[in-house]
Structure formats: C-alpha cells, structure tokens
Write a protein that holds these residues in place. Structure first.
Motif, short mmCIF file in Angstrom:
data_model
loop_
_atom_site.label_atom_id
_atom_site.label_comp_id
_atom_site.label_asym_id
_atom_site.label_seq_id
_atom_site.Cartn_x
_atom_site.Cartn_y
_atom_site.Cartn_z
N VAL A 28 0.85 -1.18 0.00
CA VAL A 28 0.00 0.00 0.00
C VAL A 28 0.89 1.24 0.00
CG1 VAL A 28 -1.79 1.27 1.27
CG2 VAL A 28 -1.75 -1.25 1.33
N ASP A 29 0.60 2.18 -0.88
CA ASP A 29 1.30 3.47 -0.89
C ASP A 29 0.77 4.29 0.29
OD1 ASP A 29 1.76 6.30 -1.35
OD2 ASP A 29 2.43 5.74 -3.35
N ARG A 30 1.63 4.58 1.22
CA ARG A 30 1.19 5.24 2.45
C ARG A 30 0.91 6.73 2.26
NH1 ARG A 30 4.76 1.38 6.46
NH2 ARG A 30 4.31 -0.41 5.17
N GLU A 31 1.34 7.28 1.14
CA GLU A 31 1.04 8.70 0.84
C GLU A 31 -0.33 8.85 0.18
OE1 GLU A 31 3.10 11.36 1.57
OE2 GLU A 31 4.27 9.87 2.66
N THR A 32 -0.70 7.89 -0.66
CA THR A 32 -1.94 8.02 -1.44
C THR A 32 -3.04 7.05 -1.01
OG1 THR A 32 -1.28 6.38 -3.10
CG2 THR A 32 -0.59 8.69 -3.47
N GLY A 33 -2.68 5.97 -0.29
CA GLY A 33 -3.65 4.94 0.07
C GLY A 33 -3.92 3.95 -1.06
N LYS A 34 -3.25 4.10 -2.18
CA LYS A 34 -3.44 3.20 -3.31
C LYS A 34 -2.77 1.85 -3.03
CE LYS A 34 -5.64 6.02 -6.02
NZ LYS A 34 -7.07 5.84 -6.18
N ILE A 35 -3.43 0.79 -3.46
CA ILE A 35 -2.85 -0.55 -3.34
C ILE A 35 -1.98 -0.77 -4.57
CG2 ILE A 35 -3.33 -3.00 -3.21
CD1 ILE A 35 -5.89 -2.24 -1.66
N LEU A 36 -0.70 -0.95 -4.35
CA LEU A 36 0.27 -1.07 -5.43
C LEU A 36 0.42 -2.49 -5.95
CD1 LEU A 36 3.01 1.20 -3.81
CD2 LEU A 36 1.26 1.86 -5.49
N PHE A 37 0.18 -3.47 -5.06
CA PHE A 37 0.39 -4.88 -5.43
C PHE A 37 -0.48 -5.74 -4.54
CE2 PHE A 37 2.74 -8.93 -5.05
CZ PHE A 37 2.86 -9.26 -6.39
N VAL A 38 -1.26 -6.62 -5.15
CA VAL A 38 -2.11 -7.55 -4.41
C VAL A 38 -1.41 -8.90 -4.45
CG1 VAL A 38 -4.37 -8.65 -4.27
CG2 VAL A 38 -4.19 -6.28 -5.05
N ASN A 39 -0.98 -9.37 -3.31
CA ASN A 39 -0.14 -10.57 -3.23
C ASN A 39 -1.00 -11.82 -2.99
OD1 ASN A 39 2.38 -11.77 -3.38
ND2 ASN A 39 2.62 -11.77 -1.17
N ILE A 40 -1.74 -12.22 -4.03
CA ILE A 40 -2.51 -13.46 -3.95
C ILE A 40 -2.20 -14.32 -5.16
CG2 ILE A 40 -4.39 -12.44 -2.61
CD1 ILE A 40 -6.11 -12.56 -5.17
N ARG A 41 -2.45 -15.62 -5.01
CA ARG A 41 -2.33 -16.62 -6.06
C ARG A 41 -1.07 -16.46 -6.91
NH1 ARG A 41 -7.88 -16.06 -6.24
NH2 ARG A 41 -8.81 -17.68 -5.00
N GLU A 42 -1.26 -16.21 -8.22
CA GLU A 42 -0.10 -16.16 -9.11
C GLU A 42 0.83 -15.00 -8.79
OE1 GLU A 42 -3.61 -14.46 -11.61
OE2 GLU A 42 -3.34 -16.04 -10.12
N ASN A 43 0.35 -13.98 -8.12
CA ASN A 43 1.23 -12.88 -7.72
C ASN A 43 2.20 -13.29 -6.62
OD1 ASN A 43 0.48 -11.02 -9.61
ND2 ASN A 43 -0.57 -9.65 -8.18
N LYS A 44 1.82 -14.28 -5.81
CA LYS A 44 2.74 -14.74 -4.76
C LYS A 44 4.01 -15.33 -5.38
CE LYS A 44 -0.15 -15.71 -0.73
NZ LYS A 44 -0.58 -16.76 0.21
N ILE A 45 3.84 -16.19 -6.38
CA ILE A 45 5.02 -16.80 -7.01
C ILE A 45 5.80 -15.75 -7.78
CG2 ILE A 45 3.92 -17.64 -9.13
CD1 ILE A 45 6.44 -19.65 -7.08
N LYS A 46 5.11 -14.82 -8.41
CA LYS A 46 5.77 -13.72 -9.12
C LYS A 46 6.63 -12.90 -8.15
CE LYS A 46 4.64 -9.51 -11.66
NZ LYS A 46 3.57 -8.63 -12.11
N ALA A 47 6.06 -12.53 -7.01
CA ALA A 47 6.80 -11.76 -6.01
C ALA A 47 8.01 -12.55 -5.49
CB ALA A 47 5.89 -11.36 -4.85
N TYR A 48 7.78 -13.85 -5.24
CA TYR A 48 8.88 -14.70 -4.75
C TYR A 48 10.02 -14.73 -5.76
CZ TYR A 48 11.62 -18.55 -3.02
OH TYR A 48 12.67 -19.30 -2.56
N GLU A 49 9.71 -15.00 -7.01
CA GLU A 49 10.76 -15.13 -8.03
C GLU A 49 11.44 -13.80 -8.31
OE1 GLU A 49 8.66 -17.23 -11.13
OE2 GLU A 49 9.08 -19.17 -10.18
N GLU A 50 10.72 -12.69 -8.24
CA GLU A 50 11.36 -11.38 -8.41
C GLU A 50 12.35 -11.09 -7.29
OE1 GLU A 50 8.33 -8.37 -8.83
OE2 GLU A 50 7.75 -9.08 -10.83
N GLU A 51 12.00 -11.49 -6.08
CA GLU A 51 12.85 -11.20 -4.92
C GLU A 51 13.95 -12.23 -4.72
OE1 GLU A 51 14.04 -8.84 -1.71
OE2 GLU A 51 12.45 -8.39 -3.15
N TYR A 52 13.65 -13.51 -4.96
CA TYR A 52 14.57 -14.58 -4.60
C TYR A 52 15.06 -15.41 -5.78
CZ TYR A 52 13.22 -13.27 0.07
OH TYR A 52 12.99 -12.55 1.21
#
Length: 191
Positions: A129-153
C-alpha cells in the motif's frame, strides 16, 4: 540456500488477520460497516478459490482505496492491532520458526511489518500500500505470490512451504521441495 516459506493467515496466525484488521477499523470507524457484507462475501469466495486476481483488483481494491487515507494510521494502528492480536500467533509456528523464514501473504505490508518485527522475521512479501496516497500497489494473492517470490529470490529453492490453502498456493507448493497443510496446530505433509 533453501528457505522455509510460510503463508500467514490460518497458517501461523489463527484466523484471517486482514479480516480481523477490518473489524479493528469498524470499531474505530463505525461507518465502515456499510462494507461488511461485501468484505465477508469476498473472503468466503477467496478461501474457496472462487475469486480471480483480476476480480480482486477491479472490484475489491477500489473499496479499500476509496477511504484508505481517512481510515488508516499506517504508523500507529499496527502497533495497537498487534498489542491485541499477537496472541493469535500459533504455538506451532514458534516451534518451527527459524531466523531466515519468509512470510508470504495477501495481508498488507503496513500491518505485517509490525508483527514480523516483533517475531524477529526479516523477510516478508505482502500486498503493498502506498502510504502517501492509500493506493494498493500490489495484491499478493495466487499467481502474484510466485511472481513476487521469483522477483525477490530468483531460483532460490523453497525447502518447506506451509499453507492452509493448497488451492490458493498451488504455484508455491509446486516450487517447494516439501509442502505442508496447516489446520489449527496440525501439519499434514502433502509433498
């Protein structure tokens, strides 16, 4: 080096922390009750695997974003929330915990960072969540979890993966050497 990866809600936390957070805010901002039925239906559908990432982003994210800056105190609310809810961390996790664990969850970063700090967990991938605007920048569910994992690790293997929902975390289970389903304080190895 392989790592242990944990889903958060209903895995190491006894319940849905984001739902508990919603009720935490209803007490402070009673006008939020207007969203109660929508939120409860969304959670039920998510747990059954009936809500797509696209639907979450198009239908539910705007509900949260609309009032985010009027509702969230990003700095203080997590401290108050976890003072009351930290007791819901399962004893099972305390037995399994190691210093290089990774928490991967749909729960928002501003709330998860506080409990991770308290538990000594340095690594987490969350919805952002962008703490300045309140906008959700990334929803970490399902296929986004593996995407986030592979981007980071990258290609770092997951030694053990723990979840309450094999349907929602199928891609992480596939990547793991071993996978476990957590129900209350019981582990069942599924891979």
């Amino acid at each position: 080096m392989p790592m242990n990866v944990f889903d958060f809600d209903n895995t190491i936390y006894d319940g849905e922390s984001t739902l508990d957070l919603f009720f935490f805010y209803i007490v402070r901002k009673p006008w939020l009750i207007k969203n109660l039925l929508t939120i409860l239906k969304a959670f039920a559908r998510y747990k059954k695997g009936d809500v797509s990432l696209t639907e979450v982003i198009e239908h539910y994210v705007p509900i949260v974003e609309k009032d985010a800056l009027r509702v969230f105190d990003f700095e203080n609310d997590p401290k108050v929330f976890w003072d009351k809810h930290e007791k819901k961390i399962k004893p099972l996790y305390k037995e399994l915990r190691s210093d290089d664990d990774l928490i991967i969850t749909a729960s928002p970063d501003f709330n998860i960072e506080e409990i991770c700090r308290r538990l000594g967990i340095r690594h987490h991938l969350t919805s952002r969540v962008d703490r300045e605007t309140g906008k959700i920048l990334f929803v970490n569910i399902r296929e986004n979890k593996i995407k986030a994992y592979e981007e980071e690790y990258g290609d770092i293997p997951i030694e053990n993966f723990y979840t309450d929902s094999p349907e929602n975390d199928a891609l992480l289970i596939e990547k793991a050497n071993h996978a476990f389903v957590v129900k209350k304080n019981t582990l069942t190895q599924i891979k």
